[in-house]
Motif scaffolding. Structure first.
Motif, PDB file in Angstrom:
ATOM      1  N   MET A  84       0.827  -1.337   0.148  1.00 34.58           N
ATOM      2  CA  MET A  84      -0.118  -0.106  -0.080  1.00 34.58           C
ATOM      3  C   MET A  84       0.905   1.323  -0.001  1.00 34.58           C
ATOM      4  O   MET A  84       1.743   1.433   0.907  1.00 34.58           O
ATOM      5  N   THR A  85       0.666   1.964  -1.230  1.00 32.51           N
ATOM      6  CA  THR A  85       1.442   3.199  -1.028  1.00 32.51           C
ATOM      7  C   THR A  85       0.801   4.390  -0.202  1.00 32.51           C
ATOM      8  O   THR A  85      -0.270   4.832  -0.229  1.00 32.51           O
ATOM      9  N   ALA A  86       1.603   4.897   0.717  1.00 38.44           N
ATOM     10  CA  ALA A  86       1.305   6.061   1.698  1.00 38.44           C
ATOM     11  C   ALA A  86       0.919   7.264   0.890  1.00 38.44           C
ATOM     12  O   ALA A  86       1.781   7.534   0.165  1.00 38.44           O
ATOM     13  N   PRO A  87      -0.107   8.200   1.173  1.00 34.06           N
ATOM     14  CA  PRO A  87      -0.120   9.162   0.563  1.00 34.06           C
ATOM     15  C   PRO A  87       0.745  10.355   0.999  1.00 34.06           C
ATOM     16  O   PRO A  87       1.141  10.461   2.405  1.00 34.06           O
ATOM     17  N   LEU A  88       1.168  11.294  -0.044  1.00 38.75           N
ATOM     18  CA  LEU A  88       1.981  12.384   0.360  1.00 38.75           C
ATOM     19  C   LEU A  88       1.305  13.271   1.104  1.00 38.75           C
ATOM     20  O   LEU A  88       0.138  13.567   1.053  1.00 38.75           O
ATOM     21  N   ILE A  89       1.932  14.177   1.960  1.00 38.24           N
ATOM     22  CA  ILE A  89       1.479  15.319   2.739  1.00 38.24           C
ATOM     23  C   ILE A  89       2.017  16.438   2.290  1.00 38.24           C
ATOM     24  O   ILE A  89       3.161  16.712   2.373  1.00 38.24           O
ATOM     25  N   HIS A  90       1.161  17.498   1.586  1.00 34.69           N
ATOM     26  CA  HIS A  90       1.848  18.447   0.938  1.00 34.69           C
ATOM     27  C   HIS A  90       2.749  18.327   0.136  1.00 34.69           C
ATOM     28  O   HIS A  90       3.703  19.253   0.142  1.00 34.69           O
ATOM     29  N   GLY A  91       2.846  17.038  -0.603  1.00 45.33           N
ATOM     30  CA  GLY A  91       3.859  16.839  -1.472  1.00 45.33           C
ATOM     31  C   GLY A  91       5.082  16.322  -0.904  1.00 45.33           C
ATOM     32  O   GLY A  91       6.225  15.993  -1.495  1.00 45.33           O
ATOM     33  N   TYR A  92       5.169  15.940   0.334  1.00 49.04           N
ATOM     34  CA  TYR A  92       6.199  15.374   1.102  1.00 49.04           C
ATOM     35  C   TYR A  92       5.936  13.873   1.512  1.00 49.04           C
ATOM     36  O   TYR A  92       4.735  13.699   1.916  1.00 49.04           O
ATOM     37  N   ARG A 133       5.724   4.651   6.649  1.00 51.69           N
ATOM     38  CA  ARG A 133       5.325   6.169   5.799  1.00 51.69           C
ATOM     39  C   ARG A 133       4.184   6.876   6.287  1.00 51.69           C
ATOM     40  O   ARG A 133       3.773   7.469   5.548  1.00 51.69           O
ATOM     41  N   SER A 134       3.801   6.430   7.533  1.00 49.85           N
ATOM     42  CA  SER A 134       2.635   7.374   8.055  1.00 49.85           C
ATOM     43  C   SER A 134       2.708   7.193   9.575  1.00 49.85           C
ATOM     44  O   SER A 134       3.118   5.877  10.036  1.00 49.85           O
ATOM     45  N   SER A 135       2.070   7.928  10.280  1.00 46.09           N
ATOM     46  CA  SER A 135       1.958   7.767  11.620  1.00 46.09           C
ATOM     47  C   SER A 135       0.990   6.704  12.120  1.00 46.09           C
ATOM     48  O   SER A 135       1.152   5.851  12.869  1.00 46.09           O
ATOM     49  N   ALA A 136      -0.057   6.437  11.145  1.00 42.80           N
ATOM     50  CA  ALA A 136      -1.091   5.232  11.209  1.00 42.80           C
ATOM     51  C   ALA A 136      -0.226   3.974  11.226  1.00 42.80           C
ATOM     52  O   ALA A 136      -0.532   3.012  11.980  1.00 42.80           O
ATOM     53  N   GLU A 137       0.606   3.910  10.162  1.00 43.71           N
ATOM     54  CA  GLU A 137       1.437   2.656  10.180  1.00 43.71           C
ATOM     55  C   GLU A 137       2.276   2.459  11.194  1.00 43.71           C
ATOM     56  O   GLU A 137       2.343   1.328  11.574  1.00 43.71           O
ATOM     57  N   ALA A 138       2.814   3.460  11.730  1.00 43.67           N
ATOM     58  CA  ALA A 138       3.781   3.431  12.880  1.00 43.67           C
ATOM     59  C   ALA A 138       3.094   2.948  14.070  1.00 43.67           C
ATOM     60  O   ALA A 138       3.658   2.036  14.780  1.00 43.67           O
ATOM     61  N   VAL A 139       1.738   3.446  14.272  1.00 43.14           N
ATOM     62  CA  VAL A 139       1.226   3.104  15.402  1.00 43.14           C
ATOM     63  C   VAL A 139       0.737   1.673  15.135  1.00 43.14           C
ATOM     64  O   VAL A 139       0.599   0.735  16.403  1.00 43.14           O
ATOM     65  N   ALA A 140       0.089   1.183  14.329  1.00 40.01           N
ATOM     66  CA  ALA A 140      -0.130  -0.012  14.037  1.00 40.01           C
ATOM     67  C   ALA A 140       0.983  -1.133  14.390  1.00 40.01           C
ATOM     68  O   ALA A 140       0.744  -2.086  14.766  1.00 40.01           O
ATOM     69  N   TYR A 141       2.293  -0.778  13.837  1.00 36.64           N
ATOM     70  CA  TYR A 141       3.292  -1.411  14.052  1.00 36.64           C
ATOM     71  C   TYR A 141       3.850  -1.708  15.537  1.00 36.64           C
ATOM     72  O   TYR A 141       4.038  -2.754  16.069  1.00 36.64           O
ATOM     73  N   ALA A 142       3.623  -0.676  16.479  1.00 33.93           N
ATOM     74  CA  ALA A 142       3.761  -0.521  17.878  1.00 33.93           C
ATOM     75  C   ALA A 142       3.012  -1.517  18.589  1.00 33.93           C
ATOM     76  O   ALA A 142       3.040  -2.030  19.174  1.00 33.93           O
ATOM     77  N   ARG A 143       1.526  -1.313  18.074  1.00 33.73           N
ATOM     78  CA  ARG A 143       0.572  -2.172  18.672  1.00 33.73           C
ATOM     79  C   ARG A 143       0.873  -3.592  18.434  1.00 33.73           C
ATOM     80  O   ARG A 143       0.861  -4.643  19.377  1.00 33.73           O
ATOM     81  N   GLU A 144       1.345  -3.884  17.092  1.00 34.18           N
ATOM     82  CA  GLU A 144       1.724  -5.271  16.745  1.00 34.18           C
ATOM     83  C   GLU A 144       2.752  -5.829  17.625  1.00 34.18           C
ATOM     84  O   GLU A 144       2.873  -7.070  18.202  1.00 34.18           O
ATOM     85  N   PRO A 171       9.506  12.862  -2.913  1.00 33.52           N
ATOM     86  CA  PRO A 171       9.459  11.436  -2.978  1.00 33.52           C
ATOM     87  C   PRO A 171      10.825  11.210  -4.134  1.00 33.52           C
ATOM     88  O   PRO A 171      11.119  12.276  -5.025  1.00 33.52           O
ATOM     89  N   GLY A 172      11.366  10.420  -3.792  1.00 30.82           N
ATOM     90  CA  GLY A 172      12.743  10.082  -4.765  1.00 30.82           C
ATOM     91  C   GLY A 172      13.985  10.683  -4.029  1.00 30.82           C
ATOM     92  O   GLY A 172      15.026  10.334  -4.568  1.00 30.82           O
ATOM     93  N   ALA A 173      13.948  11.697  -3.160  1.00 32.66           N
ATOM     94  CA  ALA A 173      14.845  12.299  -2.717  1.00 32.66           C
ATOM     95  C   ALA A 173      15.597  11.406  -1.640  1.00 32.66           C
ATOM     96  O   ALA A 173      15.105  10.333  -1.172  1.00 32.66           O
ATOM     97  N   ALA A 174      17.007  11.719  -1.215  1.00 40.14           N
ATOM     98  CA  ALA A 174      17.501  11.130  -0.084  1.00 40.14           C
ATOM     99  C   ALA A 174      17.017  11.558   1.247  1.00 40.14           C
ATOM    100  O   ALA A 174      16.015  12.217   1.522  1.00 40.14           O
TER     101      ALA A 174
END
Length: 482
Positions: free
Chosen positions: A1-9, A166-177, A208-211
């Motif tokens: 799943m591709t995480a959405p960009l936030i204001h292009g970031y 790639r998102s706070s939601a994903e990070a929280v889901a990881y922490a819960r798991e 996107p694509g930057a270091a």
């Protein structure tokens, strides 16, 4: 799943989690790890770093590390090394922390979890054993500070991820798991309020694509709600700084739940700042393959494997299986209810719905549920055999919960909720309703289907809610053939 960009970031997040290990004594001494004792009553000569004392490795802490490695598919190093991490702080008696650096005990591995309906995987870099520091206590009223060394030497596993989220939601889901896994295998009690499970989030943003961008580390997040709030604020702050032309500086920051903001605490240190070197007081930690296999043999079923079995054996959706395996107690409750009722999907719906609602409202664990799995199974059987409707079953559940009775059948009769399944009696009621509601009958026959629903409602009202809704519907349709 591709995480959405936030204001292009694009957001990039990595986690470092400190799991306090569930041992009775500390990692290098025999002092107790019990929580809540009077300050400095559980710190022995080794913890205080008195001259002449030497650390001795706690075997139980190593077993915890092995269990985690097995649970996460990691490589367990046959030989690992302890190092001294040097820094000076009042709550660190030795002036260094015993940790692992170049060769940790657990290497690699991964944590997989559902985010919505998508399976996500976060790779792990390592998990290493180390000792905790003490705690500085500050009194606002007196302006004084003190040091409590009860926690000094408490065994920790620091679990470090790759920057895969790639998102706070994903990070929280990881922490819960991860929280679920360490509590499931019994190596950590998971009590976040007491500091047994503490997370640090390394957050950066980039085009996107930057270091990779410069990261800032949010320290000591001790609730899932705070994690989400802290990361969301930090992400917005970093994007605003970059958009305003300012560079992000690497730093350690703290989150204030009262203001919902992060603030810089100090510039972020790198490994070189700690001047790591092998601890001369501790020999290499050697783990024999037989030791690993002995632990593997007693590990039991892990949550992801159990969830897959629930899908295969009980036919519940993957989402249900993931929820039902949030804890061993919940999984066991579901299995007992599913097997006793022979209605696994119905059992899943009630556990995730009515039961979870009541537990959450009263802040109880499933072990404290007044309605046992066998009672729920009996209730589900009565729904399945049409003895009670779903609405009536909820009333019976409430009575069971409140302690009004313990036998489902007796409560159904006491509350007068037994569903009317006598076809003859129901036909008589349907005929009465048709005769008394000529206007609705005419409207239905003229093509207005809403009028039919009104007639069903009248049948249910006349039966005081005891009519079988499906039977009532079928009988009405037969009587009102257009």
């Amino acid at each position: 799943m591709t995480a959405p960009l936030i204001h292009g970031y694009e957001v990039v997040i990595g986690f470092e989690t400190h799991a306090q290990l569930a041992t009775r004594s500390k990692i290098f001494s025999r002092a107790s790890t019990a929580f809540g004792a009077e300050p400095n009553t559980q710190a022995c000569a080794v913890d205080l770093a008195l001259p002449g004392t030497l650390p001795v490795m706690n075997r139980a802490a190593v077993e915890c590390a092995i269990k985690l490695g097995l649970a996460l598919g990691s490589h367990i190093a046959p030989e690992s090394i302890f190092a001294r991490k040097n820094y000076f702080y009042p709550d660190l008696p030795k002036g260094y922390q015993i940790s692992q650096f170049e060769i940790p005990v657990v290497q690699g591995g991964e944590v997989s979890f559902l985010l919505g309906e998508t399976l996500q995987t976060v790779r792990l870099v390592r998990a290493h054993l180390e000792e905790d520091a003490g705690k500085s206590l500050h009194e606002d009223f007196t302006g004084q500070s003190g040091i409590d060394l009860n926690r000094a030497g408490t065994p920790l596993l620091e679990i470090v991820t790759e920057p895969d989220m790639r998102s706070s939601a994903e990070a929280v889901a990881y922490a819960r798991e991860l929280h679920k896994i360490v509590t499931w295998i019994g190596i950590c009690d998971g009590n976040m309020q007491e500091g047994s499970f503490r997370c640090d989030a390394n957050v950066s943003v980039r085009k996107p694509g930057a270091a990779l961008g410069t990261r800032r580390e949010i320290k000591n997040l001790n609730s899932f709600k705070s994690m989400q709030q802290a990361m969301d604020y930090e992400i917005r702050w970093q994007i605003e700084e970059i958009e305003d032309g300012r560079a992000i500086e690497q730093a350690t920051v703290l989150f204030n739940p009262d203001t919902g903001e992060t603030r810089a605490m100090r510039s972020k240190e790198d490994a070189a700042d700690y001047r790591y070197f092998p601890d001369p007081d501790l020999p290499p930690l050697v783990i024999a393959e037989q030791w690993i296999e002995d632990i593997r043999a007693h590990m039991g079923e892990l949550p992801r494997a159990m969830a897959a079995r629930f899908v295969a054996d009980y036919g519940v959706p993957e989402y249900d299986a993931a929820i039902l395996t949030q804890s061993k107690a919940m999984a066991a409750y579901f299995e007992r209810a599913a097997q006793a009722s022979s209605q696994p999907k119905l059992a899943s719906n009630w556990i995730m719905g009515e039961l979870a609602r009541r537990l959450n409202a009263e802040e109880r664990s499933i072990e404290q549920a007044p309605v046992g799995a066998e009672q729920l199974a009996q209730l589900l059987q009565r729904i399945n055999d049409a003895t009670v409707s779903n609405n009536a079953a909820r009333q019976v559940f409430e009575a069971l919960w409140s302690g009004a009775g313990s036998d489902v059948d007796a409560l159904i009769d006491f509350l007068g909720l037994r569903q009317m399944n006598d076809t003859g009696a129901l036909e008589a009621l349907v005929d009465q309703v048709i005769a008394a509601n000529a206007d609705n009958v005419a409207q239905y026959r003229a093509g207005k289907d809403k009028a039919f629903n009104a007639l069903v409602g009248q049948v249910m009202k006349a039966s005081k809610g005891k009519a079988n809704p499906q039977q009532a519907t079928d009988l009405l349709r037969k009587r009102l053939v257009r």
